[in-house]
Motif scaffolding. Structure first.
Motif, mmCIF file in Angstrom:
data_model
loop_
_atom_site.group_PDB
_atom_site.id
_atom_site.type_symbol
_atom_site.label_atom_id
_atom_site.label_comp_id
_atom_site.label_asym_id
_atom_site.label_seq_id
_atom_site.Cartn_x
_atom_site.Cartn_y
_atom_site.Cartn_z
ATOM 1 N N PHE A 104 -0.511 11.269 12.261
ATOM 2 C CA PHE A 104 0.508 11.600 13.241
ATOM 3 C C PHE A 104 1.114 12.946 12.861
ATOM 4 C CE2 PHE A 104 1.177 7.562 15.525
ATOM 5 C CZ PHE A 104 0.460 6.688 14.718
ATOM 6 N N ARG A 105 1.783 13.552 13.816
ATOM 7 C CA ARG A 105 2.526 14.765 13.508
ATOM 8 C C ARG A 105 3.825 14.784 14.295
ATOM 9 N NH1 ARG A 105 -1.292 19.431 16.330
ATOM 10 N NH2 ARG A 105 -0.803 18.940 18.502
ATOM 11 N N GLN A 106 4.787 15.485 13.731
ATOM 12 C CA GLN A 106 6.064 15.644 14.396
ATOM 13 C C GLN A 106 6.544 17.074 14.205
ATOM 14 O OE1 GLN A 106 9.182 12.865 13.297
ATOM 15 N NE2 GLN A 106 10.150 13.130 15.292
ATOM 16 N N TYR B 166 2.161 0.994 7.160
ATOM 17 C CA TYR B 166 2.484 1.819 5.994
ATOM 18 C C TYR B 166 2.402 3.296 6.377
ATOM 19 C CZ TYR B 166 1.311 -2.640 3.836
ATOM 20 O OH TYR B 166 1.262 -3.974 3.527
ATOM 21 N N TRP B 167 3.293 4.076 5.757
ATOM 22 C CA TRP B 167 3.371 5.498 6.078
ATOM 23 C C TRP B 167 3.419 6.321 4.804
ATOM 24 C CZ3 TRP B 167 3.440 7.639 10.989
ATOM 25 C CH2 TRP B 167 3.494 6.728 12.054
ATOM 26 N N ALA C 59 3.718 21.439 12.342
ATOM 27 C CA ALA C 59 4.412 20.150 12.332
ATOM 28 C C ALA C 59 4.330 19.554 10.940
ATOM 29 C CB ALA C 59 3.779 19.179 13.332
ATOM 30 N N VAL C 60 5.090 18.501 10.735
ATOM 31 C CA VAL C 60 4.885 17.656 9.561
ATOM 32 C C VAL C 60 3.852 16.604 9.945
ATOM 33 C CG1 VAL C 60 5.919 16.063 7.916
ATOM 34 C CG2 VAL C 60 7.222 18.047 8.733
ATOM 35 N N TYR C 61 2.825 16.490 9.134
ATOM 36 C CA TYR C 61 1.743 15.554 9.405
ATOM 37 C C TYR C 61 1.886 14.344 8.492
ATOM 38 C CZ TYR C 61 -0.655 18.874 12.396
ATOM 39 O OH TYR C 61 -0.984 19.711 13.432
ATOM 40 N N TYR C 62 1.780 13.180 9.095
ATOM 41 C CA TYR C 62 1.909 11.913 8.381
ATOM 42 C C TYR C 62 0.637 11.094 8.522
ATOM 43 C CZ TYR C 62 6.928 12.913 8.811
ATOM 44 O OH TYR C 62 8.170 13.493 8.773
ATOM 45 N N CYS C 63 0.225 10.443 7.447
ATOM 46 C CA CYS C 63 -0.832 9.459 7.576
ATOM 47 C C CYS C 63 -0.201 8.068 7.591
ATOM 48 C CB CYS C 63 -1.859 9.576 6.461
ATOM 49 S SG CYS C 63 -1.226 9.366 4.785
ATOM 50 N N VAL D 268 0.847 -1.192 0.000
ATOM 51 C CA VAL D 268 0.000 0.000 0.000
ATOM 52 C C VAL D 268 0.882 1.242 0.000
ATOM 53 C CG1 VAL D 268 -1.665 1.331 1.336
ATOM 54 C CG2 VAL D 268 -1.917 -1.141 1.151
ATOM 55 N N GLN D 269 0.559 2.192 -0.855
ATOM 56 C CA GLN D 269 1.259 3.471 -0.881
ATOM 57 C C GLN D 269 0.297 4.555 -0.417
ATOM 58 O OE1 GLN D 269 1.257 1.509 -4.002
ATOM 59 N NE2 GLN D 269 2.884 0.447 -2.904
ATOM 60 N N LEU D 270 0.811 5.437 0.420
ATOM 61 C CA LEU D 270 0.007 6.513 0.962
ATOM 62 C C LEU D 270 0.578 7.848 0.505
ATOM 63 C CD1 LEU D 270 -0.400 5.232 4.626
ATOM 64 C CD2 LEU D 270 -1.966 4.901 2.718
ATOM 65 N N GLN D 271 -0.300 8.725 0.057
ATOM 66 C CA GLN D 271 0.109 10.040 -0.416
ATOM 67 C C GLN D 271 -0.659 11.093 0.371
ATOM 68 O OE1 GLN D 271 2.431 10.770 -2.951
ATOM 69 N NE2 GLN D 271 2.196 12.892 -2.318
#
Length: 123
Positions: A36-38, A112-113, A91-95, A1-4
């Motif tokens: 998520f966020r960092q 998957y990220w 922040a940088v937000y990640y799914c 799975v690829q997440l964008q």
């Protein structure tokens, strides 16, 4: 799975943004999804999560009442509506996707990220 992940940008405090996370590949399986966020110099934290069915959601205390997570499985897309943004939301937000249809609170459980999208909130 690829997440964008997409939808990040620069916004003034009090403004809104909507992040999107589009999945491709083996999307026929059930996945729980998390945002998520960092922030610089800080650990990655779970902001919001949603089960495959959408019936169950989670929000960090810091975003409750301001953020809303949703998903459209027909479009293989998860959204994060962010309102009343604050500078501390920068922040940088990640799914991320977790096999099995449900979510957990630990980032190590996700399989998957996405690549991340930067949200900057100016004061």
């Amino acid at each position: 799975v690829q997440l964008q992940a997409s939808g990040g940008g620069l916004v003034q405090a009090g403004g809104s943004l909507r992040l999107s996370c589009a999945a491709s590949g083996r999307t026929s399986s059930m996945y729980g999804m998390g945002w998520f966020r960092q922030a610089p110099g800080k650990e990655r934290e779970l902001v919001a999560a949603i089960s495959w069915s959408g019936a169950n959601t989670y929000y960090a205390d810091s975003v409750k009442g301001r953020f809303a997570i949703s998903r459209d499985n027909a479009k293989n897309t998860v959204y994060l509506q962010m309102n009343s943004l604050k500078p501390e939301d920068t922040a940088v937000y990640y799914c991320a996707a977790k096999r099995g249809g449900y979510y957990t609170l630990r980032d190590n459980d996700y399989d998957y990220w996405g690549q991340g999208t930067l949200v900057t909130v100016s004061s």
